[in-house]
Design a protein around this motif. Structure first.
Motif, PDB file in Angstrom:
ATOM      1  N   VAL A 209       0.848  -1.203   0.000  1.00 14.85           N
ATOM      2  CA  VAL A 209       0.000   0.000   0.000  1.00 14.85           C
ATOM      3  C   VAL A 209       0.884   1.254   0.000  1.00 14.85           C
ATOM      4  N   LEU A 210       1.975   1.204   0.748  1.00 20.12           N
ATOM      5  CA  LEU A 210       2.897   2.346   0.787  1.00 20.12           C
ATOM      6  C   LEU A 210       3.467   2.645  -0.598  1.00 20.12           C
ATOM      7  N   LYS A 214       2.841   6.088  -2.906  1.00 22.23           N
ATOM      8  CA  LYS A 214       3.893   6.952  -3.436  1.00 22.23           C
ATOM      9  C   LYS A 214       3.635   7.318  -4.903  1.00 22.23           C
ATOM     10  N   LYS A 215       2.922   6.455  -5.611  1.00 16.76           N
ATOM     11  CA  LYS A 215       2.640   6.700  -7.031  1.00 16.76           C
ATOM     12  C   LYS A 215       1.255   7.294  -7.253  1.00 16.76           C
ATOM     13  N   HIS A 216       0.534   7.572  -6.171  1.00 15.90           N
ATOM     14  CA  HIS A 216      -0.845   8.067  -6.304  1.00 15.90           C
ATOM     15  C   HIS A 216      -0.847   9.454  -6.949  1.00 15.90           C
ATOM     16  N   LYS A 330      -6.164  14.165   2.583  1.00 16.58           N
ATOM     17  CA  LYS A 330      -6.144  13.644   1.213  1.00 16.58           C
ATOM     18  C   LYS A 330      -5.383  12.317   1.163  1.00 16.58           C
ATOM     19  N   MET A 331      -4.297  12.242   1.917  1.00 15.66           N
ATOM     20  CA  MET A 331      -3.527  11.009   1.948  1.00 15.66           C
ATOM     21  C   MET A 331      -4.335   9.878   2.580  1.00 15.66           C
ATOM     22  N   ALA A 332      -5.083  10.191   3.635  1.00 11.31           N
ATOM     23  CA  ALA A 332      -5.934   9.175   4.268  1.00 11.31           C
ATOM     24  C   ALA A 332      -6.975   8.659   3.287  1.00 11.31           C
ATOM     25  N   ALA A 333      -7.559   9.568   2.484  1.00 12.85           N
ATOM     26  CA  ALA A 333      -8.549   9.166   1.481  1.00 12.85           C
ATOM     27  C   ALA A 333      -7.900   8.313   0.399  1.00 12.85           C
ATOM     28  N   ALA A 334      -6.660   8.656   0.012  1.00  9.35           N
ATOM     29  CA  ALA A 334      -5.957   7.880  -1.012  1.00  9.35           C
ATOM     30  C   ALA A 334      -5.663   6.471  -0.521  1.00  9.35           C
ATOM     31  N   ILE A 335      -5.289   6.344   0.747  1.00  9.03           N
ATOM     32  CA  ILE A 335      -5.020   5.018   1.311  1.00  9.03           C
ATOM     33  C   ILE A 335      -6.287   4.171   1.305  1.00  9.03           C
ATOM     34  N   LYS A 336      -7.402   4.761   1.684  1.00 13.07           N
ATOM     35  CA  LYS A 336      -8.683   4.025   1.638  1.00 13.07           C
ATOM     36  C   LYS A 336      -8.988   3.564   0.219  1.00 13.07           C
ATOM     37  N   GLU A 337      -8.727   4.429  -0.745  1.00  8.60           N
ATOM     38  CA  GLU A 337      -8.969   4.094  -2.141  1.00  8.60           C
ATOM     39  C   GLU A 337      -8.106   2.923  -2.584  1.00  8.60           C
ATOM     40  N   ILE A 338      -6.849   2.929  -2.186  1.00  8.28           N
ATOM     41  CA  ILE A 338      -5.923   1.852  -2.561  1.00  8.28           C
ATOM     42  C   ILE A 338      -6.327   0.537  -1.919  1.00  8.28           C
ATOM     43  N   VAL A 339      -6.663   0.588  -0.620  1.00 10.29           N
ATOM     44  CA  VAL A 339      -7.066  -0.628   0.097  1.00 10.29           C
ATOM     45  C   VAL A 339      -8.356  -1.208  -0.479  1.00 10.29           C
TER      46      VAL A 339
END
Length: 344
Positions: A209-210, A214-216, A330-339
């Motif tokens: 996920v990390l 980084k590429k988000h 925004k980063m928290a939202a991106a992590i949710k999107e990736i997961v």
């Protein structure tokens, strides 16, 4: 034990303390702000209680007292070198809970990282005592509650200002005798419980996920917004990066001094290696590095808290009005999107 002091009594206290301590606090500098006819608040020595700024967050943090922007570490000639001297007095610093917690993070970087202590930091840090400035409301850029930095027990004294003067509580037995003879009054420190801005602290579950984070594409917006000036890191209460510069004297080309100078991961060329290679060549790359360091890498290394303490100075100092807490969200939202995408 609590003590009630009027401003004249506080000034007398400062006078007595000055025999043993140098007192630092947020201080107003008129007409020295970023824009024309504006003021700035930063840490400096004070001699009177009325010099302390209580109703405005300092533009720069208390770290400048212990690790100034420019610091001579040793002097040299062609034959020898001599380490720079430090003061003999102890340092008494008035600061808020977030800044006290920031010092805990700096201590880990300077004193515990790799098992080797930075002697130039330690020799100053060992002389420091904290006076907690009670903070119950905060300002519009603060998010210390979300970062868990709104409370602390690490202080030699705590102070509250009200319309009748100053209230002190003094748990440090070394400092308490200086308050003997002042009027006693109960005082229990209060802490802020809610900021105007709430941050969702992201947790990165695994390395996969990390790497995807980084590429988000969220980072690419900073190529248009961030100008890589480094103002955020200079104001930050936990940034510790520095470089060294040799100053050769005009009078003698074989003598000079080596200075430690604050550096910034947000400035182009910070990570430039011999041969000219850079790891982070765009503002987006540099912003991603900084955000992940503050809200992932530090905690992953030391296992306790995130490095950011939510003081909000970076947002307040940014000339492009980039909000650090909004970026964390925004980063928290991106992590949710990736997961979520991984689960499909």
């Amino acid at each position: 034990m609590g003590y009630r002091l009027s401003y004249p009594e506080a000034d007398e206290l400062f006078r007595k303390l000055s025999a043993e301590y140098e007192i630092y606090a947020p201080k107003l500098f008129e007409k020295q702000g970023r824009y024309s006819d504006t003021d700035i608040v930063r840490y400096d020595r004070v001699k009177r209680a009325e010099e302390i700024v209580w109703d405005r967050k300092s533009d720069f943090s208390a770290k400048e007292v212990v690790s100034p922007i420019t610091q001579t570490i040793f002097y040299f000639t062609e034959d020898e070198y001599r380490e720079s001297r430090t003061g003999a007095k102890k340092l008494l610093i008035f600061l808020r809970p977030c800044d006290i917690n920031a010092f805990e993070h700096q201590d880990k970087i300077y004193l515990e990282n790799g098992g080797i202590a930075d002697v130039f930091y330690q020799r100053v840090r060992d002389r420091v005592r904290f006076v907690l400035m009670e903070c119950t409301e905060g300002w519009d850029t603060c998010f210390c509650v979300s970062m868990g930095a709104n409370r602390t027990n690490d202080y030699s004294a705590a102070v509250r200002r009200d319309e009748n003067g100053l209230l002190f509580t003094v748990p440090d037995p070394e400092l308490a005798p200086h308050f003997a003879g002042n009027r006693e009054e109960p005082f229990e420190v209060r802490f802020i419980e809610q900021n105007d801005f709430t941050v969702e602290i992201p947790e990165i579950p695994n390395k996969d996920v990390l790497n995807k984070l980084k590429k988000h594409p969220m980072w690419q917006e900073f190529n248009d917004r961030c100008i890589s000036c480094g103002s955020c890191t200079v104001a930050c209460s936990t940034c510790t990066c520095f470089t060294t510069v040799d100053k050769i004297y005009d009078e003698n080309a074989h003598a000079g001094e080596r200075r430690r100078v604050a550096a910034s991961c947000q400035v182009a060329g910070f990570d430039c290696m011999a041969g000219g290679h850079e790891f982070r060549t765009t503002p987006a790359d540099r912003m991603r590095y900084r955000v992940l360091h503050k809200v992932h890498d530090y905690k992953a290394r030391f296992g306790d808290f995130h490095m950011c303490v939510g003081c909000g100075r970076c947002s307040a100092r940014c000339p492009k009005f980039i909000s650090f807490p909004a970026t964390i969200n925004k980063m928290a939202a991106a992590i949710k999107e990736i997961v979520a995408a991984e689960r499909q």
